[in-house]
Write an enzyme that holds these catalytic residues in place. Structure first.
Site, PDB file in Angstrom:
ATOM      1  CG  ASP A 104      98.461  38.606  72.765  1.00  0.00           C
ATOM      2  OD1 ASP A 104      98.043  39.313  71.589  1.00  0.00           O
ATOM      3  OD2 ASP A 104      98.337  38.922  73.910  1.00  0.00           O
ATOM      4  CG  ASP A 136      98.189  42.833  69.003  1.00  0.00           C
ATOM      5  OD1 ASP A 136      98.086  43.201  70.206  1.00  0.00           O
ATOM      6  OD2 ASP A 136      98.881  43.176  68.101  1.00  0.00           O
ATOM      7  CD  GLU A 142      94.485  45.422  71.246  1.00  0.00           C
ATOM      8  OE1 GLU A 142      94.599  46.258  71.661  1.00  0.00           O
ATOM      9  OE2 GLU A 142      95.201  45.029  70.089  1.00  0.00           O
ATOM     10  CG  HIS A 155      99.183  44.088  77.371  1.00  0.00           C
ATOM     11  ND1 HIS A 155      98.086  43.755  77.261  1.00  0.00           N
ATOM     12  CD2 HIS A 155      99.791  44.492  76.310  1.00  0.00           C
ATOM     13  CE1 HIS A 155      97.834  43.751  75.924  1.00  0.00           C
ATOM     14  NE2 HIS A 155      99.063  44.193  75.361  1.00  0.00           N
ATOM     15  CG  ASP A 156      98.108  47.465  75.233  1.00  0.00           C
ATOM     16  OD1 ASP A 156      99.299  47.329  75.413  1.00  0.00           O
ATOM     17  OD2 ASP A 156      97.318  46.920  74.516  1.00  0.00           O
TER      18      ASP A 156
END
Ligand code: GLC
Length: 470
Positions: A100, A203, A260, A333-334
């Site tokens: 990430d 990210d 993202e 994970h969100d």
């Protein structure tokens, strides 16, 4: 559409949230040695690439998305030697690794930010976005993404100088207008790529460009603030920054990049994922946010229907296939667990529902991203009090719902449905203590519902299990 196949179009990617995968030293937190011990599980599952959520040094205000040192491993997860061993052992099994990349902001504990605080003449002041206040208040009325009030906080030691943070106050935004800062980031990225990473998941990357007028916006809540994304998400001028990032880093290594990239309208997809696009692929949140109105405030729930969901998904697929390649996901994970979120009838919030979703998802065009536990049909947790949540945005969303006039029960309901902690519960390996996540030390976050039912040991030999389907 460019029809030549890229190497990364053949991958099956598995996302690991390291704190919750496997705890090898029984301290309650998953770690790199834990992941190494489960590489054969991943290999048997048939995945070809691991995406590791952040494992860098971090005070963990936002689960390691607040980085205090980009080139060190967080001791909670292990050491650089553990990381190198993971890379090598994964490679031996034909599994590549991506990490990430969190470069919109750092932690407030990063040495750049600390130096900026300590010395008014430090060059690091210009690594961040500092602005004087207005009439004793923040420079403008932008509301941070996590619902944590203003997107500005006073710089420690200052009376009228604020720093900007799109996320929590402990995540100061970097000033991408500063070429020296950009070069420092590129050096760091290339250092990791030279180590042998296959690439990055990048990210919050559409937030790096802010409208330079820093002007007030029309409020959209009772707090008098307006969503920061209206002035800081995918704004004009971002193109030059993303292009520069790509040519200085990823291009040199033929790396895979998964952006993202929230806030990208379909008309702009070519710029992002076309033949000359900034990224290999980007996540499209248009369909994933079917259940909430605005993408970040959980009390604004929609009354979505299955046919609306289908339309959104089709629209997404058609838009992406015109220009490039998709990054398909049901979970990350969100997000809440997909069975709990997309399957409305409780009767099917089980292996049948999870398998139906898997079928739908594997037939989409693009790279499948499997989030740990999705292959078991793991479901949401159900927490009785807000104190049981770790996630910073869950606490803030709870407070926002109360501030908008909802009862505590209603506010807790929104958070239970949408919390990011639904996905972050310990992985369910078997029926032993803590579902086999570790040897009994209390995990950093409580387990999800039905962990005695939906776990690897139960599913591995059951021909009708979700795991077998995957
Ligand atoms: C991204 C991450 C999320 C994180 C945020 C701030 O949206 O996926 O987990 O909290 O960025 O870094």
């Amino acid at each position: 559409m460019d029809t030549t196949k890229k190497w990364w179009q053949k991958e099956v990617i598995y996302q690991i949230h390291p704190a919750s995968f496997k705890d090898s030293n029984n301290d309650g937190v998953g770690d790199l040695q834990g992941i190494i011990s489960k590489l054969s599980y991943l290999h048997d599952l048939g995945i070809t690439m691991i995406w590791l959520s952040p494992i860098y040094c971090s005070p963990m205000v936002d689960n390691d998305y607040d980085i205090s040192d980009y080139q060190q491993i967080n001791p909670r997860f292990g050491t650089m030697a553990d990381f190198d061993a993971l890379l090598a052992q994964a490679k031996a099994l034909g599994i590549k690794v991506i990490m990430d990349l969190v470069i919109n902001h750092t932690s407030d504990q990063h040495k750049w930010f600390q130096k900026a605080i300590q010395d008014p003449n430090s060059k690091y002041r210009d690594y961040y976005i500092l602005r004087p206040g207005k009439d004793g208040h923040a420079p403008n009325n932008w509301r941070s993404n996590f619902g944590s009030g203003s997107a500005w906080s006073l710089l420690p030691g200052e009376k009228n100088l604020y720093y900007h943070h799109v996320f929590s106050p402990q995540q100061p935004d970097l000033n991408w207008e500063n070429p020296e800062l950009r070069q420092a980031l590129y050096r760091m990225i290339n250092w990791w790529l030279a180590k042998g990473l296959a690439g990055f998941r990048i990210d919050a990357i559409t937030f790096i460009k802010k409208d330079q007028d820093f002007a007030d916006i029309t409020p959209d809540g009772k707090d008098g603030l307006g969503k920061v994304k209206r002035k800081a998400e995918n704004r004009p001028g971002i193109a030059a920054l993303l292009h520069e990032l790509r040519v200085n880093t990823f291009d040199k290594y033929d790396a895979i990049t998964v952006g993202e990239a929230s806030g990208v309208p379909y008309e702009q997809l070519t710029q992002f994922i076309g033949p000359q696009g900034y990224f290999s692929m980007i996540f499209d949140f248009h369909y994933a946010d079917v259940d909430i109105e605005s993408g970040s405030e959980w009390f604004k729930r929609t009354h979505w229907t299955v046919s609306e969901f289908k339309q959104l998904l089709f629209r997404s697929q058609l838009a992406i296939q015109k220009v490039g390649w998709g990054a398909n996901f049901l979970e990350n994970h969100d997000q809440p667990r997909s069975v709990s979120k997309y399957i409305k009838d409780p009767k099917y919030q089980n292996q049948i529902g999870a398998t139906a979703l898997a079928l739908l998802y594997f037939l989409l065009r693009g790279t499948p991203f499997i989030y740990q536990g999705q292959e078991l049909g793991m479901v949401n947790a159900k927490r009785q009090t807000i104190a049981e949540f770790d996630d910073v945005s869950s606490h803030n969303n709870y407070a926002r719902a109360l501030a908008e006039g909802y009862s505590k029960t209603a506010a807790l309901g929104f958070v239970n449905q949408r919390s990011r902690d639904n996905a972050r519960t310990p992985f369910q390996w078997d029926n032993t203590v803590n579902a086999g996540f570790n040897e009994g030390h209390q995990p950093w976050l409580g387990l999800a519902q039905h962990c005695d039912q939906f776990n690897y040991a139960n599913e591995k030999d059951d021909p009708y299990s979700t795991y077998q389907f995957y």
